[in-house]
Write a protein that holds these residues in place. Sequence first.
Motif, short mmCIF file in Angstrom:
data_model
loop_
_atom_site.label_atom_id
_atom_site.label_comp_id
_atom_site.label_asym_id
_atom_site.label_seq_id
_atom_site.Cartn_x
_atom_site.Cartn_y
_atom_site.Cartn_z
N LYS A 236 15.25 -61.68 29.25
CA LYS A 236 16.00 -62.62 28.42
C LYS A 236 17.30 -63.03 29.10
N ASN A 237 17.84 -62.14 29.95
CA ASN A 237 19.07 -62.46 30.68
C ASN A 237 18.79 -63.25 31.95
N GLY A 238 17.53 -63.58 32.21
CA GLY A 238 17.19 -64.43 33.34
C GLY A 238 16.81 -63.72 34.62
N GLU A 239 16.64 -62.41 34.59
CA GLU A 239 16.24 -61.68 35.79
C GLU A 239 14.75 -61.88 36.06
N ARG A 240 14.38 -61.72 37.34
CA ARG A 240 12.96 -61.80 37.69
C ARG A 240 12.23 -60.58 37.17
N PHE A 241 10.96 -60.77 36.86
CA PHE A 241 10.14 -59.69 36.32
C PHE A 241 10.04 -58.53 37.31
N ILE A 242 9.84 -58.84 38.57
CA ILE A 242 9.71 -57.79 39.59
C ILE A 242 11.00 -56.99 39.70
N ASP A 243 12.13 -57.68 39.66
CA ASP A 243 13.42 -56.99 39.76
C ASP A 243 13.64 -56.03 38.59
N THR A 244 13.19 -56.44 37.42
CA THR A 244 13.36 -55.55 36.25
C THR A 244 12.48 -54.32 36.36
N LEU A 245 11.28 -54.49 36.93
CA LEU A 245 10.40 -53.33 37.11
C LEU A 245 10.98 -52.36 38.15
N ILE A 246 11.56 -52.91 39.21
CA ILE A 246 12.20 -52.08 40.23
C ILE A 246 13.38 -51.33 39.63
N GLU A 247 14.15 -52.03 38.84
CA GLU A 247 15.33 -51.44 38.20
C GLU A 247 14.96 -50.31 37.25
N ASN A 248 13.77 -50.40 36.65
CA ASN A 248 13.33 -49.39 35.68
C ASN A 248 12.41 -48.33 36.30
N ASN A 249 12.44 -48.22 37.63
CA ASN A 249 11.70 -47.18 38.35
C ASN A 249 10.19 -47.21 38.09
N LEU A 250 9.62 -48.40 38.04
CA LEU A 250 8.19 -48.54 37.82
C LEU A 250 7.45 -49.02 39.06
N THR A 251 8.08 -48.95 40.22
CA THR A 251 7.45 -49.50 41.42
C THR A 251 7.60 -48.58 42.62
N ASP A 252 6.73 -48.80 43.57
CA ASP A 252 6.89 -48.31 44.92
C ASP A 252 6.56 -49.50 45.82
N GLU A 253 6.42 -49.31 47.11
CA GLU A 253 6.22 -50.44 48.02
C GLU A 253 4.91 -51.17 47.75
N PHE A 254 3.84 -50.44 47.51
CA PHE A 254 2.55 -51.08 47.24
C PHE A 254 2.60 -51.89 45.95
N ILE A 255 3.19 -51.30 44.93
CA ILE A 255 3.27 -52.00 43.64
C ILE A 255 4.13 -53.25 43.76
N LYS A 256 5.23 -53.18 44.51
CA LYS A 256 6.06 -54.37 44.73
C LYS A 256 5.25 -55.48 45.39
N SER A 257 4.46 -55.10 46.40
CA SER A 257 3.64 -56.09 47.09
C SER A 257 2.63 -56.72 46.14
N CYS A 258 1.97 -55.91 45.34
CA CYS A 258 1.00 -56.44 44.38
C CYS A 258 1.68 -57.38 43.38
#
Length: 189
Positions: free
Chosen positions: A61-83
């Motif tokens: 809602k604050n305009g951040e990218r979806f991927i950035d929010t997932l990274i910020e919330n510790n839901l990613t690693d390198e493979f997940i970021k790529s996907c």
Amino acid sequence: MKKLRNLYKKKSGKISLHNQKNFYYMMHFYMNSRLPLSESLDLVHEDTSLSCSLDIQDSLKNGERFIDTLIENNLTDEFIKSCLLIGENSSSYPDAFRTIDKYLEQKIRDKNYFLKIISYPLILLFMLMMLILFLVFFIGPSLYGVFTSMNVEPPWSLKFFYGIYAFVSSKKQIILMVLIILMAIFVSG
């Protein structure tokens, strides 16, 4: 409310693999059903009670990218970021979520397999330690007493075990405290 969630997130650290897998599986299911991203996140929060889904919604809602929010919330690693980047660029998040779900499922299987593999050597190590303790505390002192009662020089190995026994016997309280501390560290770790 958001400050409380952020405080919890900072304290709790990384989200478990099972929770990550559930998050991506449900996101795949809801996005594949053609629900918008915000509704999918609402439903994921209702189903899993993961506070990160609300944080992701707030960030979106604050305009951040979806991927950035997932990274910020510790839901990613390198493979997940790529996907996720592929899903974002191809406008096909459901396929990306399905791939991530399968990846996390395999990661969980690998982790469980590793734990099964390492359990057998740990059992053997435990049995070896019990055997050594038995030798040091029961057999060693008895044999040492037999040798000294016959006025015969005990072998060096028996002297070694008896030396350990004598040291441990004289420092029982200190060694017990060290063992309790080590067990507490092991259990809490």
